[in-house]
Scaffold this active site. Structure first.
Site, PDB file in Angstrom:
ATOM      1  CG  HIS A   1      -4.255   4.316  -3.043  1.00 26.51           C
ATOM      2  ND1 HIS A   1      -3.240   5.243  -3.110  1.00 26.51           N
ATOM      3  CD2 HIS A   1      -4.369   3.964  -1.738  1.00 26.51           C
ATOM      4  CE1 HIS A   1      -2.748   5.430  -1.900  1.00 26.51           C
ATOM      5  NE2 HIS A   1      -3.413   4.675  -1.044  1.00 26.51           N
TER       6      HIS A   1
ATOM      7  CB  CYS B   1      -4.619   7.982  -0.039  1.00 23.23           C
ATOM      8  SG  CYS B   1      -4.563   6.855   1.395  1.00 23.23           S
TER       9      CYS B   1
ATOM     10  CD  GLU C   1      -2.754   5.496  -6.736  1.00 20.04           C
ATOM     11  OE1 GLU C   1      -2.136   5.391  -5.651  1.00 20.04           O
ATOM     12  OE2 GLU C   1      -3.823   6.136  -6.856  1.00 20.04           O
TER      13      GLU C   1
END
Length: 196
Positions: free
Chosen positions: A178, A74, A180
């Site tokens: 992202h 990001c 994650e």
């Protein structure tokens, strides 16, 4: 050791948990000691991020140029670039040639871009190895990167403009989304980095 860099501007714990879930040793720390892989997460503004990274800038650049894999997530991807127009002109790490620009606000789309969008992998290997066109990842951003060299684009996405969703120049990788927070697709992308 995979190091997640704690410079005060990232969702460190969620990235750490994802790496741990994949079974890899990881350490969150504010320095680069013993880093054999480096993850630069980021949430916030480019200028503030570079102010916090300034004491480590030369060391990060040297680490990357020595061949150590570096992965920006990001805002962490954005700081890999030469410059950003976010809230004024700011200089980045200069590891990937290009700039960071605001998403256009005149196209009837809400900015920031928040939510799931499909990827279009461009490169073979790298961040999106094994990812099929149309698989979705999770974005939260108001700015996007523009690569001077199109061969640095690993995957694109579209939100108004078509933009680099993932980049790769040799051992320097980045993703605007992202991983994650992107379920199985994101975990596969993180695994690609951890295994590179």
């Amino acid at each position: 050791m995979t190091v997640i860099l704690d410079y005060g501007m990232g969702n460190l714990r969620s990235v750490e948990k994802a790496v741990e879930f994949l079974g890899y040793p990881v350490r969150v720390q504010p320095h680069l000691d013993n880093a054999t892989k480096l993850i630069i997460p980021g949430v916030g503004a480019f200028g503030a991020a570079m102010e916090r990274l300034r004491p480590l800038k030369d060391e990060i650049v040297e680490l990357a140029r020595s061949g150590v894999p570096v992965f920006g997530i990001c805002l962490g991807q954005q700081v890999l670039f030469d410059r950003s127009e976010e809230m004024g002109a700011h200089t980045g790490l200069g590891l990937i040639a290009g700039e960071v620009l605001y998403l256009p606000r005149n196209l009837g789309l809400k900015v920031p871009h928040v939510g799931w969008s499909p990827l279009n992998p461009i490169q073979e290997g790298g961040p999106t190895a094994g990812i099929k066109a149309g698989e979705q990842v999770y974005f939260v951003h108001s700015l996007y990167t523009r690569c001077d060299d199109p061969s640095d684009i690993a995957a694109t996405a579209e939100y108004g403009p078509v933009f680099p969703a993932a980049v790769r120049r040799a051992n320097v990788w980045g993703c605007q989304f992202h991983p994650e927070k992107s379920g199985d697709v994101g975990l596969r992308i993180l695994r690609n980095f951890l295994e590179c």
